[in-house]
Design a protein around this motif. Structure first.
Motif, PDB file in Angstrom:
ATOM      1  N   PRO A 262      96.606  76.645  18.919  1.00 16.87           N
ATOM      2  CA  PRO A 262      97.618  77.562  18.635  1.00 16.87           C
ATOM      3  C   PRO A 262      98.563  78.348  19.219  1.00 16.87           C
ATOM      4  CG  PRO A 262      96.078  77.842  17.108  1.00 16.87           C
ATOM      5  CD  PRO A 262      95.640  77.928  18.084  1.00 16.87           C
ATOM      6  N   VAL A 300     107.133  70.962  12.511  1.00 16.29           N
ATOM      7  CA  VAL A 300     106.234  72.560  13.173  1.00 16.29           C
ATOM      8  C   VAL A 300     105.007  71.442  11.879  1.00 16.29           C
ATOM      9  CG1 VAL A 300     105.323  74.144  10.909  1.00 16.29           C
ATOM     10  CG2 VAL A 300     107.458  74.501  12.228  1.00 16.29           C
ATOM     11  N   LEU A 303     102.960  69.681  14.584  1.00 11.75           N
ATOM     12  CA  LEU A 303     102.577  70.696  16.063  1.00 11.75           C
ATOM     13  C   LEU A 303     101.146  71.544  15.451  1.00 11.75           C
ATOM     14  CD1 LEU A 303     105.443  71.991  17.829  1.00 11.75           C
ATOM     15  CD2 LEU A 303     103.445  70.884  18.427  1.00 11.75           C
ATOM     16  N   SER A 304     101.417  72.060  13.701  1.00 13.80           N
ATOM     17  CA  SER A 304     100.760  72.757  12.847  1.00 13.80           C
ATOM     18  C   SER A 304      99.352  71.459  12.692  1.00 13.80           C
ATOM     19  CB  SER A 304     100.751  72.584  11.677  1.00 13.80           C
ATOM     20  OG  SER A 304     102.050  73.638  11.890  1.00 13.80           O
ATOM     21  N   THR A 307      96.838  70.775  15.935  1.00 16.44           N
ATOM     22  CA  THR A 307      96.356  71.930  15.653  1.00 16.44           C
ATOM     23  C   THR A 307      94.932  72.022  14.495  1.00 16.44           C
ATOM     24  OG1 THR A 307      98.479  73.266  16.030  1.00 16.44           O
ATOM     25  CG2 THR A 307      96.619  74.956  15.730  1.00 16.44           C
TER      26      THR A 307
END
Lengths: 332, 380
Positions: A262, A300, A303-304, A307
C-alpha cells in the motif's frame, strides 16, 4: 493448508466488498455530483444550461436514483461484466481509460518492491552482523533520512538534477520517439531505461523502513541459545549465520508486503504526478479534482484489490517459508 | 515492568543495609519519568533532535515576530528574485544590495543582477507589517528586516508573486507543525478508545475490531486521502479546511496506535497486579485508568511521537497535490505546490527550501521518537 487458503479467500472477498462500498460512499460524499461540475464549467464559459438538460444528464448517468441502487448497479456491472462504468469527464468507458495505466502502476510498484528487497535485506543483515560499526551507523543514518524525505520531494530533486546538470527531462516513461509506438523490443528497453528513476524514488522510504526491521529481527535472533549451540558445535560462522538466524529474520521478506505494497502504491501515485508518468497517479488526481466518481471509484477499487491480493499471496508465501506459521495455520 | 519496581522498592518493614539503600536511591527509587529522562539523555541523536525542534516550534509560535514580513506582502515587480546576502560594512552597518532586473528580449525571461548602487539598510527589531502576537494584542516589531519598511528583503529568495519565501516559510510552520500535533491528538483519542476496548474486552469484539483495522491498513492511503479531501467543499474557509484535513488524516492514522494499545492491554490483563486490583474490588474503569494506563503510558507517548512526523508528511503531500490546504492558507505543502513545475524550480531552486524544512523537522522528530521509545522502558 487448504482450509487456510479457503478462509483467506473468503476473508479477501469480504474485504473487497467492504472496499468497494467505502469507495462508493467516499465518492458520494462531496456535495453535488458530476452535473455540478458541468454547470460550473458552463458558467465559467458564460453559458447557461437549462434545468431540463440537467435533469436529462442526471437521468443519463443514473444520478437521480437512490444511493444503494446506484451502488448495486455499479458493482453488478463490475462483477458480472467487468464494466467499471463511464467516465463522465472523458466520455469513455472507465476500463478503456485506465487499463494500461493501472498495469504500468503495478509494474512500477512491483519493481519498486523488488528493488526494496534487493537493497534492504543485504544492508539490514550487514548492519545487524556488524552492529555499531561505521557501516551500521551509515545505514541507520541513511535509513532515517530515507524515512524523512517525502517521495515527491525526492522526485523533484532528481528531476532538478537531471534538468540542470544533464540537460534532459527525467519525467515520463518513454522517449518521445517511442511514446506512441507499438510495443517492441526497443520500446521495452526504452521503458526500462526510464523506469529506474521512479523505482528508486518510490522505493527509498520502504527501503529505509525494511532495513530497520531486518536489522532488529536479526539482532533478536543472534542472541538466542540455538546460535550459541551451533557455534559451540563448531559450525563455520557463515554457514551458521545463513542457515539459522538469517533464515529466521527473512520472514519480513513476506510479511511486510502487507504494509509495504500500500505504501509503494501511495508513493507511486504522487511520484507519477510529479514526474508525469503515464500511470494511474495523474489521471486519478484529475478525476478526484473534477469529482468524476466512477473513475475515482474504479481506481481506488482496483488499486486496493491488487493490494489485498498481493497481501494474501505474501501470507501464503510466509506460511510456505516459515514452518512455525504453517503449523499454527494447520491447527487453526 | 511494574513488578520489577515493586520488587526493588524500599521495604519499610525491614531495615536494609546502607549501601543497598544508596543504590536503590540511584536506580529503583527514582520516579519513572526521571529514569526515562536519564535514558533519553543518553540517546545522542534524540537529544540533538530535541534541541533542533524546540527553537523551530518557538519560531512557529511567534511567527509574526521572527518573519521579516507578513506571509502575503508581495513585491510584484520581483517574481523569483534570488536570495540576498547580508553584508556588513563600517559605512552602512548591516545591509543587502538591491536588485536590478532586465527582461531578455527574446525569451521574455526576467533576470536579476545584484545592483551594488542600491543599498537596503537592514536592522534588528525593526518596524514593519503589523501582526497579532496573541489574539487582539498587535505589534509591528520584527526580529530582522529592512529599516525602511516596505523594501524588498529576501534572505531565501522570492516566490512567483515576489513574496518573501523566508517569511512564508516561518508563517507556514504554524500550520505544518501544529497539524501533526492536532491530528495525532485526534487519532490518539480514537486509537486509545478502540484499541482499549479491543484489548480489554477481547473475544469476538476484539476479533471484529482487528479485522476492521486490517481492512483500513490494506487500502493504499494516498488514493483514499485524495478522494476524501476532494470531497471537501471548496467554499470552506481555511480554518474549517484545516480541521477537516486533520480529521481525514487521523481517520486513517489511528490504526497503528490502536494496535499498540491493544497489545499492551492484552499483556497487562494477565499481570498479577491487575488480578490483585480486581480481587480488591476495584471497578473496571478504576483498573483501566488507575492501574493499566499509567503502566503503559510511556509506550503510548513513544508511539505517538513516531506518528507526528507521519502526519506532517501526509499533510505536505496532500497540500502539494493541491488537495490539502488551499492558498491563501500557508503551509509547507502549499509552498511546495509552487515548486511542482520543474522549470520554475530550475530558475528558482530556492523554491525547494520548504521541502528542506520538512526533512529537517521530520528527521529530528524521528530521532526524538526513537529516543523516547528506548526511554519508555527505563528498567531494561
Amino acid at each position: 493448508m487448504l482450509r487456510f487458503v479457503a478462509r483467506r479467500l473468503v476473508w479477501m472477498v469480504i474485504t473487497l466488498a467492504a472496499i468497494s462500498f467505502v469507495t462508493f460512499v467516499v465518492i458520494k460524499l462531496p456535495p453535488g455530483d458530476y452535473t455540478t461540475t458541468v454547470i460550473a464549467n458552463a458558467e465559467a464559459r458564460g453559458q447557461d444550461i437549462p434545468d431540463s438538460q440537467i435533469a436529462e444528464l442526471k437521468r443519463h448517468y443514473g444520478l437521480d436514483k437512490p444511493f444503494l441502487v446506484q451502488y448495486f448497479t455499479w458493482i453488478k456491472g463490475v462483477v458480472l461484466h467487468g464494466d467499471l462504468g463511464q467516465s463522465f469527464a472523458w466520455n469513455q468507458s472507465v476500463a478503456s481509460l485506465i487499463g494500461n495505466r493501472v498495469l504500468l502502476s503495478m509494474v512500477l510498484s512491483i519493481a519498486s518492491l523488488l528493488f526494496v528487497w534487493a537493497i534492504a535485506f543485504p544492508i539490514g543483515i550487514y548492519s545487524a552482523l556488524k552492529q555499531y560499526s561505521g557501516g551500521d551507523y551509515l545505514a541507520s543514518f541513511l535509513g532515517f533520512i530515507g524515512m524523512a524525505v517525502p517521495e515527491f520531494m525526492l522526485a523533484l530533486v532528481m528531476m532538478y538534477i537531471g534538468f540542470r546538470y544533464f540537460g534532459q527531462s527525467v519525467g515520463g516513461l518513454f522517449s518521445p520517439e517511442y511514446a506512441d509506438a507499438a510495443w517492441n523490443l526497443g520500446k521495452l528497453l526504452d521503458l526500462i531505461s526510464h523506469l529506474w528513476v521512479p523505482i528508486v524514488v518510490v522505493g527509498v522510504a520502504g527501503t529505509a523502513g525494511l532495513i530497520r526491521i531486518t536489522r532488529a529481527n536479526l539482532l533478536d535472533e543472534l542472541h538466542k541459545p540455538y546460535v550459541a549451540t551451533a557455534r559451540a558445535k563448531g559450525l563455520p560462522e557463515w554457514k551458521l549465520l545463513l542457515k539459522y538466524p538469517v533464515r529466521m529474520s527473512l520472514s519480513p521478506f513476506f510479511s511486510t508486503v502487507g504494509w509495504l505494497l500500500p505504501g509503494l502504491i501511495s508513493g507511486e501515485t504522487i511520484v507519477s504526478v510529479v514526474m508525469s508518468l503515464p500511470t494511474s497517479g495523474p489521471l486519478l488526481l484529475g478525476a478526484v479534482k473534477s469529482q468524476d466518481m466512477y473513475l475515482v471509484g474504479s481506481f481506488v477499487l482496483i488499486l486496493s484489490t491488487l493490494t489485498v491480493i498481493g497481501t494474501m499471496l505474501s501470507d501464503l508465501a510466509l506460511a510456505w517459508w516459515d514452518p512455525r506459521i504453517r503449523t499454527r495455520f494447520q491447527k487453526g | 515492568m511494574v513488578q520489577q519496581t515493586e520488587a526493588i522498592a524500599p521495604d519499610t518493614q525491614h531495615e536494609a543495609p546502607p549501601e543497598v539503600v544508596k543504590s536503590l536511591r540511584d536506580h529503583g527509587a527514582l520516579p519513572q519519568w526521571r529514569l526515562m529522562w536519564r535514558q533519553f539523555r543518553r540517546h545522542r541523536l534524540a537529544l540533538i533532535g530535541l534541541i533542533v525542534l524546540i527553537p523551530i516550534y518557538f519560531m512557529a509560535v511567534f511567527a509574526g515576530f521572527f518573519a521579516p514580513s507578513s506571509a502575503d506582502t508581495a513585491h510584484t515587480a520581483l517574481p523569483y528574485a534570488p536570495p540576498q546576502r547580508v553584508h556588513i560594512s563600517a559605512e552602512h552597518g548591516m545591509f543587502v544590495y538591491g536588485y536590478s532586473s532586465t527582461r531578455n528580449q527574446e525569451t521574455f525571461e526576467q533576470t536579476f543582477t545584484v545592483d551594488k548602487s542600491k543599498i537596503v539598510d537592514v536592522g534588528w527589531f525593526v518596524r514593519g507589517d503589523e501582526y497579532s502576537v496573541v489574539g487582539p494584542i498587535k505589534s509591528n516589531i520584527h526580529l530582522i528586516g529592512p529599516t525602511k519598511a516596505g523594501e524588498a528583503f529576501f534572505l531565501v529568495g522570492a516566490d512567483q508573486s515576489g513574496r518573501d519565501l523566508l517569511s512564508r516559510l516561518i508563517h507556514g510552520a504554524r500550520v505544518s507543525l501544529s497539524i501533526g500535533l492536532v491530528g495525532v491528538f485526534a487519532s490518539f483519542l480514537l486509537g486509545m478508545l478502540i484499541g482499549g476496548i479491543s484489548g480489554y474486552v477481547g473475544g469476538r469484539v476484539d476479533n471484529i475490531i482487528q479485522r476492521i483495522i486490517e481492512f483500513i491498513m490494506s487500502v493504499p492511503t494516498l488514493p483514499l486521502w485524495m478522494a476524501l479531501s476532494a470531497a471537501l467543499p471548496g467554499s470552506w474557509g481555511p480554518l474549517t479546511r484545516y480541521f477537516a484535513i486533520t480529521v481525514i488524516l487521523s481517520l486513517i492514522g489511528w490504526t497503528g496506535l490502536a494496535r499498540d494499545v491493544r497489545g499492551r492491554f492484552l499483556s497487562l490483563r494477565e499481570e498479577d497486579f491487575v488480578m490483585a486490583a480486581r480481587l480488591d474490588g476495584v471497578g473496571r474503569t478504576g483498573i483501566i485508568f488507575g492501574h493499566m494506563v499509567p503502566s503503559f503510558a510511556s509506550h503510548i507517548i513513544a508511539s505517538i511521537s513516531m506518528a507526528v512526523p507521519r502526519m506532517i508528511l501526509a499533510e505536505t503531500s496532500l497540500s502539494f497535490l493541491g488537495l490539502g490546504l488551499q492558498p491563501p492558507a500557508v503551509s509547507w505543502g502549499v509552498l511546495l505546490e509552487g515548486a511542482q513545475n520543474i522549470r520554475a524550480v530550475a530558475t528558482a531552486p530556492w523554491l525547494l527550501t520548504p521541502g528542506l524544512a520538512v526533512v529537517v523537522v521530520v528527521l529530528a522528530m524521528n530521532f526524538v521518537g526513537d529516543g523516547l521509545r528506548d526511554a519508555a522502558d527505563p528498567y531494561k
